[in-house]
Design a protein around this motif. Structure first.
Motif, PDB file in Angstrom:
ATOM      1  N   GLN A 108       1.667   5.553  -0.057  1.00  0.00           N
ATOM      2  CA  GLN A 108       0.691   4.472  -0.209  1.00  0.00           C
ATOM      3  C   GLN A 108       0.455   3.772   1.113  1.00  0.00           C
ATOM      4  O   GLN A 108      -0.689   3.471   1.480  1.00  0.00           O
ATOM      5  CB  GLN A 108       1.187   3.473  -1.257  1.00  0.00           C
ATOM      6  CG  GLN A 108       1.067   3.932  -2.689  1.00  0.00           C
ATOM      7  CD  GLN A 108       1.684   2.949  -3.658  1.00  0.00           C
ATOM      8  OE1 GLN A 108       2.227   1.921  -3.256  1.00  0.00           O
ATOM      9  NE2 GLN A 108       1.617   3.249  -4.940  1.00  0.00           N
ATOM     10  N   LEU A 134     -11.592  -0.129  -4.454  1.00  0.00           N
ATOM     11  CA  LEU A 134     -10.786  -1.051  -5.248  1.00  0.00           C
ATOM     12  C   LEU A 134     -10.727  -0.677  -6.722  1.00  0.00           C
ATOM     13  O   LEU A 134      -9.912  -1.230  -7.465  1.00  0.00           O
ATOM     14  CB  LEU A 134     -11.340  -2.479  -5.117  1.00  0.00           C
ATOM     15  CG  LEU A 134     -11.167  -3.172  -3.759  1.00  0.00           C
ATOM     16  CD1 LEU A 134     -11.871  -4.511  -3.772  1.00  0.00           C
ATOM     17  CD2 LEU A 134      -9.692  -3.357  -3.440  1.00  0.00           C
ATOM     18  N   TRP A 137      -7.385   0.185  -8.445  1.00  0.00           N
ATOM     19  CA  TRP A 137      -6.488  -0.967  -8.536  1.00  0.00           C
ATOM     20  C   TRP A 137      -6.942  -1.931  -9.629  1.00  0.00           C
ATOM     21  O   TRP A 137      -6.115  -2.617 -10.243  1.00  0.00           O
ATOM     22  CB  TRP A 137      -6.444  -1.658  -7.177  1.00  0.00           C
ATOM     23  CG  TRP A 137      -5.439  -2.758  -7.074  1.00  0.00           C
ATOM     24  CD1 TRP A 137      -4.160  -2.754  -7.556  1.00  0.00           C
ATOM     25  CD2 TRP A 137      -5.614  -4.016  -6.439  1.00  0.00           C
ATOM     26  NE1 TRP A 137      -3.533  -3.926  -7.252  1.00  0.00           N
ATOM     27  CE2 TRP A 137      -4.408  -4.729  -6.561  1.00  0.00           C
ATOM     28  CE3 TRP A 137      -6.671  -4.596  -5.755  1.00  0.00           C
ATOM     29  CZ2 TRP A 137      -4.240  -5.995  -6.041  1.00  0.00           C
ATOM     30  CZ3 TRP A 137      -6.502  -5.857  -5.223  1.00  0.00           C
ATOM     31  CH2 TRP A 137      -5.296  -6.548  -5.371  1.00  0.00           C
ATOM     32  N   ILE A 193      -2.950   4.866  -7.490  1.00  0.00           N
ATOM     33  CA  ILE A 193      -3.193   3.514  -8.004  1.00  0.00           C
ATOM     34  C   ILE A 193      -2.897   2.459  -6.948  1.00  0.00           C
ATOM     35  O   ILE A 193      -3.586   1.432  -6.856  1.00  0.00           O
ATOM     36  CB  ILE A 193      -2.350   3.268  -9.273  1.00  0.00           C
ATOM     37  CG1 ILE A 193      -2.850   4.157 -10.416  1.00  0.00           C
ATOM     38  CG2 ILE A 193      -2.380   1.794  -9.679  1.00  0.00           C
ATOM     39  CD1 ILE A 193      -1.980   4.104 -11.658  1.00  0.00           C
ATOM     40  N   GLY A 194      -1.883   2.685  -6.111  1.00  0.00           N
ATOM     41  CA  GLY A 194      -1.451   1.657  -5.164  1.00  0.00           C
ATOM     42  C   GLY A 194      -2.158   1.659  -3.827  1.00  0.00           C
ATOM     43  O   GLY A 194      -2.035   0.688  -3.068  1.00  0.00           O
ATOM     44  N   PRO A 196      -5.396   1.223  -2.946  1.00  0.00           N
ATOM     45  CA  PRO A 196      -6.340   0.120  -2.693  1.00  0.00           C
ATOM     46  C   PRO A 196      -5.658  -1.185  -2.285  1.00  0.00           C
ATOM     47  O   PRO A 196      -6.162  -1.909  -1.427  1.00  0.00           O
ATOM     48  CB  PRO A 196      -7.071  -0.029  -4.027  1.00  0.00           C
ATOM     49  CG  PRO A 196      -6.975   1.320  -4.657  1.00  0.00           C
ATOM     50  CD  PRO A 196      -5.645   1.851  -4.263  1.00  0.00           C
ATOM     51  N   PHE A 197      -4.522  -1.501  -2.901  1.00  0.00           N
ATOM     52  CA  PHE A 197      -3.806  -2.732  -2.547  1.00  0.00           C
ATOM     53  C   PHE A 197      -3.346  -2.684  -1.100  1.00  0.00           C
ATOM     54  O   PHE A 197      -3.458  -3.670  -0.354  1.00  0.00           O
ATOM     55  CB  PHE A 197      -2.613  -2.911  -3.487  1.00  0.00           C
ATOM     56  CG  PHE A 197      -1.803  -4.145  -3.213  1.00  0.00           C
ATOM     57  CD1 PHE A 197      -2.315  -5.404  -3.459  1.00  0.00           C
ATOM     58  CD2 PHE A 197      -0.522  -4.043  -2.704  1.00  0.00           C
ATOM     59  CE1 PHE A 197      -1.565  -6.543  -3.198  1.00  0.00           C
ATOM     60  CE2 PHE A 197       0.240  -5.168  -2.439  1.00  0.00           C
ATOM     61  CZ  PHE A 197      -0.293  -6.417  -2.692  1.00  0.00           C
TER      62      PHE A 197
END
Length: 318
Positions: A108, A134, A137, A193-194, A196-197
């Motif tokens: 990530q 985004l 996320w 999933i992680g 974008p953060f």
């Protein structure tokens, strides 16, 4: 003589009322500050302090399903901790938790940093592409898990169909049904999933670096990789430290993604401490043992946070 006698007395006693007045004013200011902070402190105690204390007490009791009816929860001390630690699945869950956390955070961060550097260069539609990035996320995790489960299906999943059509594989890969592949697939979904953060925080950190530093670096020959190593990374280290710490605390307790994809299977290949805690509490209804596992997770997160913050502060001081 009277004036000569009174004058020293007035000079000696005059400043005292002023000091008392200043003291009362400071006490009033301190009280005002306390009153402003008090509601937030009470909310923290109610929303975070009480659940943590209650969970700790549950882990020291024989807290089962019958407790909800009888109210009886005998005190057993550290028995719940001994039971879960000596269980055969505990060591496997610890290894899976470590692999899941390290693998997810490493990829990530690296992918997020690469994308943040890419979007930091201005080009047409960069804002639109960042907004689209985004979406993974923003989606509910259970929705993402269900979507990826259909993608990774062995026979009807679009991933296997695509790879087979391109000639990359001859037979469909059992992404979620093979003990040797399932954990890798779950880690891959969590990375997706992680990202974008990571991109969001790293891009914000890059935006705070003054352009004058790069201009001065060019005069000294710091371009390309040298500019990144001597300018970008030192100024991004604080953001990266916070990001990695938050990533560990968040990833180590991931539950819904694993439940939605594999449920901890096959053959416990994707069991982690979080899924074990869930199963002990809400499938076996052994709430004391589930609380013990969750407290172990809290301690691991807390120890890592302290160690990482200290090492980061030492590196910054040096």
């Amino acid at each position: 003589m009277a004036q000569a006698t009174l004058t020293p007395t007035t000079e000696a006693t005059g400043p005292e009322p002023a000091r008392r007045s200043r003291g009362r004013r400071h006490r009033g200011e301190d009280l005002t500050k306390v009153l402003f902070v008090l509601p937030a402190a009470l909310a923290m105690v109610a929303l975070f302090g009480y659940p943590v204390v209650k969970n700790l007490l549950m882990s020291l009791q024989d807290y089962g399903l019958r407790t909800f009816f009888t109210g009886d929860a005998p005190w057993v001390g550290l028995k719940n901790y001994t039971t879960v630690v000596t269980d055969n699945l505990f060591s496997q869950a610890m290894v899976n938790t470590a692999l899941f956390t390290i693998g997810s955070i490493a990829f990530q961060f690296v992918i997020g940093l690469g994308l943040a550097l890419f979007f930091h260069r201005r080009f047409p539609l960069s804002g639109v592409l960042r907004s689209l990035l985004l979406l993974p996320w923003l989606l509910p995790l259970i929705v993402s898990s269900a979507t990826w489960r259909s993608i990774l299906e062995q026979d009807s999943g679009i991933l296997n169909r695509t790879l087979t059509g391109l000639g990359v594989i001859d037979d469909p890969v059992p992404w979620l049904n093979s003990p040797s592949v399932a954990l890798i697939a779950v880690i891959g979904v969590n990375i997706w999933i992680g990202i974008p953060f990571n991109v969001t925080l790293l891009y914000s950190g890059l935006a705070e670096i003054p352009d004058e530093l790069y201009e001065a670096g060019q005069l000294d020959g710091a371009t390309g990789w040298r500019a990144f190593w001597y300018i970008t990374w030192p100024n991004l280290r604080a953001v990266a430290s916070v990001l990695l710490m938050l990533g560990v605390v968040y990833t180590i307790k991931v539950l819904d993604i694993i439940l939605g994809l594999t449920g901890g299977g096959p053959a416990n290949a994707t069991q982690t401490l979080a899924t074990q805690s869930y199963e002990r509490s809400f499938i076996d209804f052994k709430f004391g043992e589930g609380a013990a596992l969750s407290n172990i997770l809290i301690v691991i997160s807390f120890v890592f946070a302290i160690f990482y913050l200290r090492s980061t502060r030492r590196a910054v001081d040096e």
